[in-house]
Structure formats: C-alpha cells, structure tokens
Write an enzyme that holds these catalytic residues in place. Sequence first.
Site, mmCIF file in Angstrom:
data_model
loop_
_atom_site.group_PDB
_atom_site.id
_atom_site.type_symbol
_atom_site.label_atom_id
_atom_site.label_comp_id
_atom_site.label_asym_id
_atom_site.label_seq_id
_atom_site.Cartn_x
_atom_site.Cartn_y
_atom_site.Cartn_z
ATOM 1 N N ARG B 54 48.502 -14.684 -43.708
ATOM 2 C CA ARG B 54 47.788 -13.788 -42.830
ATOM 3 C C ARG B 54 47.061 -14.506 -41.706
ATOM 4 N NH1 ARG B 54 48.687 -10.786 -46.868
ATOM 5 N NH2 ARG B 54 48.230 -12.663 -48.001
ATOM 6 N N THR B 55 46.274 -15.510 -42.094
ATOM 7 C CA THR B 55 45.431 -16.153 -41.090
ATOM 8 C C THR B 55 46.293 -16.826 -40.022
ATOM 9 O OG1 THR B 55 43.830 -16.534 -42.820
ATOM 10 C CG2 THR B 55 43.511 -17.730 -40.764
ATOM 11 N N LYS B 83 53.507 -39.194 -46.162
ATOM 12 C CA LYS B 83 53.945 -40.592 -46.096
ATOM 13 C C LYS B 83 52.756 -41.538 -46.108
ATOM 14 C CE LYS B 83 57.560 -38.884 -43.072
ATOM 15 N NZ LYS B 83 57.782 -38.677 -41.635
ATOM 16 N N ARG B 104 43.328 -25.526 -40.904
ATOM 17 C CA ARG B 104 42.972 -25.124 -42.265
ATOM 18 C C ARG B 104 43.273 -26.301 -43.170
ATOM 19 N NH1 ARG B 104 44.364 -19.897 -45.774
ATOM 20 N NH2 ARG B 104 42.711 -19.163 -44.402
ATOM 21 N N HIS B 132 34.893 -19.965 -43.511
ATOM 22 C CA HIS B 132 36.020 -19.313 -42.870
ATOM 23 C C HIS B 132 35.436 -18.381 -41.805
ATOM 24 C CE1 HIS B 132 39.832 -17.784 -42.053
ATOM 25 N NE2 HIS B 132 40.217 -17.292 -43.231
#
Lengths: 1076, 306
Positions: B54-55, B83, B104, B132
């Site tokens: 969604r975000t 890596k 995020r 958030h």
Amino acid sequence: MQFNGKKVLILGSGGLRIGQAGEFDYSGSQAIKALKEEGIYSILVNPNIATVQTDADAAMADEVYLQPLTLPVVTAIIEKEKPDGIFLSFGGQTALNLGLMLYDTDVLAKHKVSILGTRAEAIRQTEDREQFKQGLACIGVKTPQSMSANTVAEAALAAKQIGYPVMMRSGFSLGGLGSGKIPSESVLQERAQECLAAAPQILIEEYLTGWKEFEYEIVRDRSGNTLTICNMENMDPMGIHTGESIVVAPAQTLTNREHQTLRNIAIQVANHFNIIGECNIQFAINPKNGDYRVIEVNARLSRSSALASKATGYPLAFVAAKLALGWHLHEIKNSVTQKTCAFFEPALDYLVVKIPRWDTHKLKSAGRTIGTEMKSVGEVMGIGRSFAEALQKAVGMLNIGASCLSDYPHHFNDPEEEIATPTDRRLFALYQFFLRGNTVSKAETLSNIDPWFLARIAEIAQFQNKLKQEAFSTHLLRQAKQLGFSDKALARLYKQDEQSLRKTRVAAGIYPVVKQIDTLAGEYAAETNYLYLTYHGQEHDVQFNVEKSTDVILVLGSGPYAIGSSVEFDWCAVNTSRTLRKLKKRAILINSNPETVSTDYDESDRLYFEQLTFERVQDIADLEQPGGIIISVGGQIPNNLAVPLANAGYPILGTKAKNIDCAENRERFSALLAQLDIAQPAWQSAHSVESAKEFAQSIGYPVLVRPSYILSGAAMNVAYDADALQEFLAAAAQVSPAHPVVISKFILDAKELEVDGVALNGNIIIDAISEHIENAGVHSGDATLVLPPHNLYLETIRRTKKITREIVRALEITGPFNIQFIAQHNHIQVIECNLRASRSFPFVSKVTNHNLIDIATQAMLGIKSNKHYQTLELDYVGVKAPQFSYQRLKGADPVPHVEMASTGEVACLGDNLYDAYWRAWLACEQGMTQKHLLVSIADHYKAKLLPFLQKLDQLGWHLYSTDGTHAYLSKNGVGSYFVYKTSEYGEPHFHTVIAQRKIDLIINIPSNQISSTQTDGFKIRRMAIDHHIPLITNPQKAQIMLQCLIDLWDKKLPVRSWREIVCHESINTNQVEQQL
Amino acid sequence: MNALFKRDLITIKNLSKAEIDIILNLAQQYKITPPAPSLSNKMIAHCFFEASTRTRLSFETAALRLGAKTIGFDSDQSLSVQKGETLTDTLKVISAYADLIVIRHAKEGAAALAANLIECPVINAGDGANQHPTQALLDFFTIKECQNEINGLSIALVGDLKYGRAIHSFTQMCAHYDIRLYLLSPEHLSLPTSICDHLKKQGVRFSYHQDLAEIISKIDILYITRIQQERFTAPQSELFKNPYVINMELLKNAKANLKILHPLPRVNEIDPEVDHSPFAYYFAQAANGVYVRQAILTLLLNEFLP
C-alpha cells in the site's frame, strides 16, 4: 415619588465573612421592620440561617428564601414572586453587586421591579472608580489621584505616572480585598495579576498613608433634605483599613471649622450622587496642611453605618428604608428618642470607641500584621464619657484575656517594633511603650497616630505607674475607675482578689451611674431605653425596681463576633428576649457588639450596651435586681460567667452552675461519663512532656492535644508522632499555663454527630440529631451538617438518644444543651457537652420549625410543655455549610482541621442531601461556569472518588490532575490533562492553568491534617484561594460535591421559600394579592 | 516561500501545527481538484528495504500523478546490501540519482540516519517499530474528512500499541489537538512509557481500558491495528494473538458518527461484515493516502507552490 407597590424584595448578604459580617443582619432586620410598619409584603433572600432576619417570626419578613444569592436563583424568585420594588442597600456589597447584575441583565426592567432608594446609575458611579473620580471632579471635590487598569501592563504604566509607592485597590470589592501599598514594579506585577483574577478592574492610586481618616454618615431624602448623622475618626491613620482601625465617634481631633468643611463636602457629595437613603463617605486629611481627599462613598448601609447607628442611637437602616420608600426626613418619627422626628442631627454627650476583634492567631501560618486589607472578624464598642473610659471599656469587651489595657496577657520585648509594623496588638504595645516612660512624640513618629490619642493612652499608663507608687486612696480609686480600669486589674495592682476590691469600692461609694444615650443635647428630655454605665456622673438617668422581681430577666448577649462565636448567638439572644416579652417578662439585655440585632433599641425592654464581664454584670444586676439571669444563650462568654455569678449569689436561670462546670471541666465530666458507663475517647491530663508522651505512646498516635478549658478549639492540635507532640506542647503550655494539657486519642474514620436540645429538670423536651458530612477530625464549627441525618444506622441513632437522655438526667439539665458524639459502626463515644445554646441552634430551629430558643426560654422559666416534637422524620433535608474567609488571611492553610477557621455559615433546604448541599455550596459564594475540574488526591482516597470522576469524564468534563492522580486515573479509564505540581518545572504547570483560569473547581485531598506550608498541596490550596477558585479538601465532601456536579451542575434550581418547604404551604399569589 | 521546501519528514515532531494544517489543506484541495503535474523534472527514489504494498504504491502513484519519474526497489533481497554493502553506501549512491528519497526500513532510526547522510529531502515511510509520519497525516486527513472537526473527538487506539509505528506517529499528531484517547492493547503490547509521557506533557488526555465493549459508546473514531507478527518469533506471536475483534454485535452500541480506521493490511481484527456498515472507513482512508502524499511531495520539492 412615593412608592405605592405592595411587595418588596430584600437581598441579604449571605454567610458572615471578613469584611461583611453581622452588621447586615442589623440593617436587613430594620429594613424589614420599616416595610412591616408600612404594611408592605416583604420577601427576603438570604441563605444565612443563623440571622435574625431569616426568622419566621411575625416581626420579620413575610416570605424567606434560604437560597443562594446568585443571579439565576434571584431571577427565578423575582419571576415567581413578582415584587414591585427591590432593596439593594441592606445586604452589603453582595446585595449591591447582585442588584446591579439584575439591573444590567434587564431582569428588573422585564419584571417591572423598581430599585428603591439610590438609583442604579448612581450606585454604579460610586462603585466604578473612574466614574466616581470624574463625577466628583465636576463638582470640585478632590479625590486621590488614581488611574484604573484592566491589565497588568496598564497598571504598571499608571504606577509609573503617579510614582512609587502607589496604592493598589480592586474595584467592586468588599472590605478592600486585594488592596495594598505597592513599593515597586516587581511587586506590582505579582499583585496586579492576583487582583485582576478576582475583579475586572484595579486602581492605581496616590499613596496617602499617614493621612488622618474620617467617615461621615449621611441620610438624604428624595427632596434633597440631608443630614450628617455621625462623624467618626479612625485612630489608626490611612494605610490601615477602616475595619482594622480603632474608631472614635464623634471625631476628636477636628476643629469646628474643619468639621464644617468636611460636613459640607459630604452633603455636596450626597447631593451629587442623588443619594436617597443612607450613604457613607470616607475622607483622608493631610495632618500637615489640612488638605483632603474623598476616598470612598458607599451608597448603602455599611459596617460603619451600623456602628454609627449604635453610637448615636439613630436607627439609620430603618430611616434609610423609609426614605427609600419615598418618605421625607421630617415625616419619619425617631423611634429611639420618641421625641424627635428623623430630621434631627444627633448631638452626643458621650463618646464611643470601636476596637476590631482579630483571630489571626488562631489560623496557623496566617500573618498578624494589619494594613489595607481587612482581617478582623468582629468588633466591640465601648461607650464612655471620656476617651480613656470608652477605650478601656472596649478593651474589656474584646474577650482576649485583657479586662483593660493594664492586664493584657502578652508582654512585649520590643514594643517599638509592634508600633512601627502594626499587628492586632498595636494598642497594647503602645500602652506598654508608655508604661516604660517613652514619649508621645516618639510614638507619633513610629505610628503616625495623632498625638491627641497617644497622649490619652500615655495618661492611662502614667496613672498606672502612679497607682503603683502611691498609697491606696479612695480618691485614686475613683480616678482609676473614671479612666476605665477594671476591678480585676486594680485588684491585681493592689494584690487583692477581684471581689474584695469590689467590696472596698462599693463601700467607698464608688460605683458607676446609668446614662441614657442622649443625642438631644438637652434640648428635650431623652426617653430612650438605650443605656450605658459611666463613672463620670452623679445620678442615674433611669429608675430601678427597689425589690427583686421575677418578672425582670437579664439576658447576656454574645459579645464580639469571633471565630467560633458569631451571629448565631445574637439570634439566640434576640429570640430569648422576644419570648420573654411574649411571656410578659421585662427583658433586659446586655451586649457589647455593635454588629448585632440584639443591641437594637426595640429588641428588649432595656438595653445595656456594656461589657459582658463579671464586674459589669454585677453592677447591672445590683441595680436592676432581676429575678433571673440567662447566661446560656450568648455562647461561651456569658457561659463562663455562670460559676462566678452563682457563687456571688446571683440567680442563674436554667441548669445549675455546678453542673455547667461539671460539663466544662474535663476531669469532672469524664468521671461522670465513667460513672454512667458511657464511652469516651481515651484521655489524660498530663503535667509534663514525659507523661504526655508516655500516655500518647500507650494509646497510639495520632493524639489530640489541648488545654483543659477550651474556646473554639483554640490551641488544639493533632500530633501524629512524638516529635510533633513535643512541639505542640510548648505552644499549648504558653496558651494556658494555669491548666494542664489534655492528651486524647484522635479517632479517624469515624462519623461525628451532634444532638441539640432542650430539657427541663433533667427530662428532654426536644432533641435533634445532626450528622457531620466530614468524618471526625474537623471542628464542628467547620463541619457541614445534615439534618435529618442521612447516613446513620438506626441503632446509632437509638444509642445516641439513650446516651443523651442519661447525660441530661445526670446533669439535671434545664434549658439548652448540645452534645457531640463520635460513632464508629455502632460504637458511640461522647466527645463534648455544652450546657448552653450551641451554634447550630438556629439551624436546627429553622429546619425542624421548632424554635429551640423559645422552648428553652420557657423551660428556664419552669414552663412545662407536653408537646411532642418531630425532628427526625422530615421529608426534606437541611444542610449547613461553613463560610470561610481564607482569601483575606494570606498564608493560612485552607484545610479544615481541629481548630475552627470558618467565620460564618449558610444553610439551605432541599429535597434530598445533594439538592440541599449543592444550594448551600452555591450560597457560600462558590460557583462554576465551565466543566473544568482539577484533582489532586492522596492515595488513600483515590479509589473512593474514582467512580464519580469516571462519570464526570463520561459526561464530558475536563479533568486536570497532578502526577500520581493522573497515573491512577488513566489506569482506571479516566482521561485527564496532566499538570506539573508547584515544586516541579515544566508546562503545563499548575500555576499556569490556574492563572489562565482554566480551572473552575479544585479538589485537593491531603493525606492528613498536618499543616505544612512547604508541601505542593499547600501551594495548590493557597493558590486556589488567592485566585478565587472553589476548593474542596475533605474526602467526604468531595464525594457529595462530585455527585452534585453529576446530577445538578447545569440544572435550573426550582426555588421554594422556607415556608413552602417546611410548612408544606404553597403560596397562592392571588390570595396574597387579595389580602393586600 | 514554502517553509517545507527541501525539508525532511522523519517524524511528526518535525512539523508545527501550522505546517500540518498546510499539508492537510493542500491534500484536501488535491482531492477536489487533481493538481497539475508540477514535478515533471524530478526523480523520486522509493527505497523499500522492507516489503510494502500500500505505502509504496500510494507513494508511486502520488509521484507519477505529479509528473515525477520514479526509481526504486521493494525488498532488500535484490540489493547489494545482500552482498554486504552498508545502508549508508546504498543511500549515498541512490541520492546521486534522485531529488527525493522515500525510505522504509526494518530498523528504527534508519530514516533519520539517511536524512543526516544525504542532501536531498528524505521521507520516512516507516522505520521498524518507530514512526510512520505520512500514515499519521493521512489518518488525520481522514478523521477530519469523516468528522469535520478534530478537536473534541474521542478516539480509541486498539491493538498493538507497542510496535505499531503508525500508532506512534498518530499519538504525536494528537499533541496538536484536544483529543481524548482510549488505549486498548494486549497486556504486553501497551503504548511505550516514553510515548505516554509525551502525550501527558503535551496535554492529551488518555486512559487505559481492557474491554472494547465498555467504551464503544463513547468514541468517535476507532483506530485498530493488526498485531505486528513480523516483529515476533512464531511462538511469541501465538502469545500475542489479537483479542480485539470488531463485529456488528460490538457496534450495536456505537455512536452514529463512529468511523473505524485501520492502516491495513488487516488480519482478523475486523469482521468482513463490518465492511458494508456506515462505520467502515478504512478503504476510504487508504485511498486518501495518495492525496496526502501528493501534498507532501509537492511541498518538499517546490520552493513556491504551483
């Protein structure tokens, strides 16, 4: 225009508090009498149940509303009663402010109620300083340079312009609340903020400290006829509130020219404001050049007008009421002189001295200094033919342990300090200062007091020194008596006992003569029954019975109002006198308090405005030869005379003196209880600190510490541990060295109840049980009483009644009594027994509609009654609530405890406890406009208050709380705004939310009654008081209060009069109108 | 001059009340009238080190509608991080391409670290159990939309209050309003003390409750979150099974204006039958994400508003 309406509403002044006390019972009662004489239907609103004016007596108002003096309540009463006129000037500042509100909100116009007397616009001109100043400037009358300010910044600017020091006053206030000398800008910032919290406007004024202060009492009719009834001089110059000053009438240090100037200005001012009725004008006079300022005009009856009325015998309030109804001065008869009409300025051939009575020492941590804010709780008035005589008589009336200036119990190490920084003891400091040979001029420099007064005081002191040096002679003795020395003090100086000195004196033919208050300057023969005694005279003005007559009864009044002894005892004395007169007895009354109704000329057959001392009561009794003396209706002062009077062979009516002593004397009373097998808290009379501690240890802390003879809990204290005990013992021993200290178990978590009643020969005629809302530990005078009790077991009531019967029988009580109990479950213990009328007598009488004083007076005359009195099963509830004056007592901790602190009371009737409590609370000048509440509760009580707070949260109240309470509330589902305590830093701070007036009520429940000025709780409580935010500190009261907020907060209260509630009569307005 | 120009949005604490109002008002404007593409010359990087649907899509839609170009990834599986590259190196490299980075990350503080490191504006799209902020802004946008007024509301926060980053940002928003909060969570998932302390000092009224049925009649907004299973090991998550389930039975006593919000995805907190009731507002809430993010991107990237 002559008033031709049929119904008049009178606003009273509510509970007695500092600045507004018993004087308004006097003025209201006289106003009602004036209406009665006119045949006008009178309706009184006053929640002060202890007053004479709220009596159901036929002489008083036709309809009495024991209801809060608030805008909504009085509006509802006006809607219901539809009066034609309203009196605003007989209930002090409270009535005046409320009247202006009724006027401003057009309630009066809407219901066609005319303000009788001085018009509303004129009242406002006298109240609003700006209008006042401008108005007087127009007619060329000087007022102090002053500027009004609505904000702190404006105040600072004004002060800068006038120049420091300045005087700050708060507009629309009573007794100069919030006024004071402001030496600097920083002080101004703080004080202005405080004042503006209470009043919309403050004044910054020219500083006139040290100027002489005079007051003129004016009456004026609608056609402009004007008289100055009395002028008075404050011995204490400007800088000390009139209510805090020693006052002399007539003025002593004015020349005739000066007096005429002031009189003319006073009349000019009264004309300017178009006063109709009475007003009082205060002047300041510069002692250096005679320059003057008009300080204040009160367009209403005031404390000073009550004093002036008693000083001159001119019934100011009665005449003011008649003038307000439209009569002219020459049309009104002066009912005191019987000879003159009211259009006659009194001329005095005597002088009076008023001294205030303070109780600041009873309130822990309250300051004793006196100044521009009123702190005194009562006053006395001495009448004499010389200043010395009147002054010393007044001292003996104060009941502070001094029978005259010479035997004041406190010795000053540094009298100079006391004189320069005045406290309630300045007069005595001056006396001791002169005793030590100091000069008048030095005293003048220190005090600014006019040298004329100082010289008179110095003369008394010099005479005392002379008495000590010279041998006894009748000549000296006579001189001493003329200077006002008491027998007691002289006996001490001559190292004799009082009674033998009295014998010597009488044998030498030295006795006082009885004089009438003669205000007619010999133009007519005075025919008044208003009397005083003096040693400056040759013969009595009145005749006496030669033989003792059972029809002559002497009634001893209350003396000065003080914490613990107030208007309730005046009510008792007046009602005793009224009953006696109904029974065709000749009632002779003695009282020394000018704020009373009992000292009205028409409340007794003879009135002696005199000291309630052993010496003076004997003087009067010897002349009047009464068949009986009633000592049990005036509170503790006359009660203390029972034993000496009985021992001297005078006929005491009622319970035998030895039995009174048995109830007063702890040892004897305790022995009696033990003998009757009645429980009492464990106690011991301790003679040393060690034995006291030992006993306290054995019964367990907390313990109550007190001297054996008590008056209103003076010097009582609770010790929670051994250290506290040690500390209190030092203080208690100082208070009363003659008596050992009593240590008793302090019982917590128990109910307290009291029984008021009347008995005849050991059989109860009537008794009524009242319950305290607060648990044991709060002085009964500060407790909230409920009648009938609402939360007692039937068994508790039954046992209490049984114990009462046993005590009454054992002490063979005849007349009034009051017994106090503690009940834990059904275990009943007796804590106190008074064989006199108690302060709850008017409350019990008016709630039950059985006049206990009437019944008691009949009992004391031996009249049997077979009537059965119902006092328990009433279908309404009466609640009596204390009125505190903490606002005036800076620094005092506003938590009720074992020492009494309240200055008055109110009581309201309701359908149930909550209804009655809520009204009584509103009636104590409390109120809330928003649903904002701050809570800070000790852990022990949190759970008890939680359910109420949960409910309020649901009802959308905004709760604020301090840390611990906040955490507790949030855990229990109650959301609240957090505030920091005073000792913490950070916002939102307690201080801020208070200053921003975000809070409407504060509930602060401390963990115990230890008073410490260092705690956060103290600071919260003190701030609440200083910012006029209602405060509840007792957990039981908090529960009821919170329930009231839940049930009643925004409800319109239906109004019913006392008669409608108690007599179940509904007023049929049509019927009343037809009768009229 | 727009005060939010070139600023980072890491936490709600970065914003004043006035700035919040600017964002919410602009979002409101965009919802009524779609904005002109004002970011046509901008490159926005969506760096989703932790999975999101969604975000990320909401941000990308917002960016694309404003005419911006986007780059990015939606999991760290494919990255050089795997890596052994450090977060700082990854971000430094990406910042060379982009005008704004939306990040995020599973680690608390990652967004703040990024903001310190790189020149261009950084938007925190969720850092672990921490914050958030854009979710909170869209939540409040939605509350205002469905209740007209935010001050004076009673709001229940239900579910995982300990790890729910949306909740944490939500509570920071509360400080700007006069709100009464009801907090309901499983015993071990209550709101962290530091946040409670903040609420307290910011003048927010709150209280703790166990039973949703008891308070359902008092609230205007019911904000429920799922248990953040990904923050626990499997046996733990069994322990923290959500005790709160909203169904029509519970809503019988609700106020007529009650709206239910959920940052989504839901697990079993809301009975699907509720979706058809007037109380359901969570899908409208999700849709609002685009307008709010459009407003934020516009403000962060334009010196003067178009």
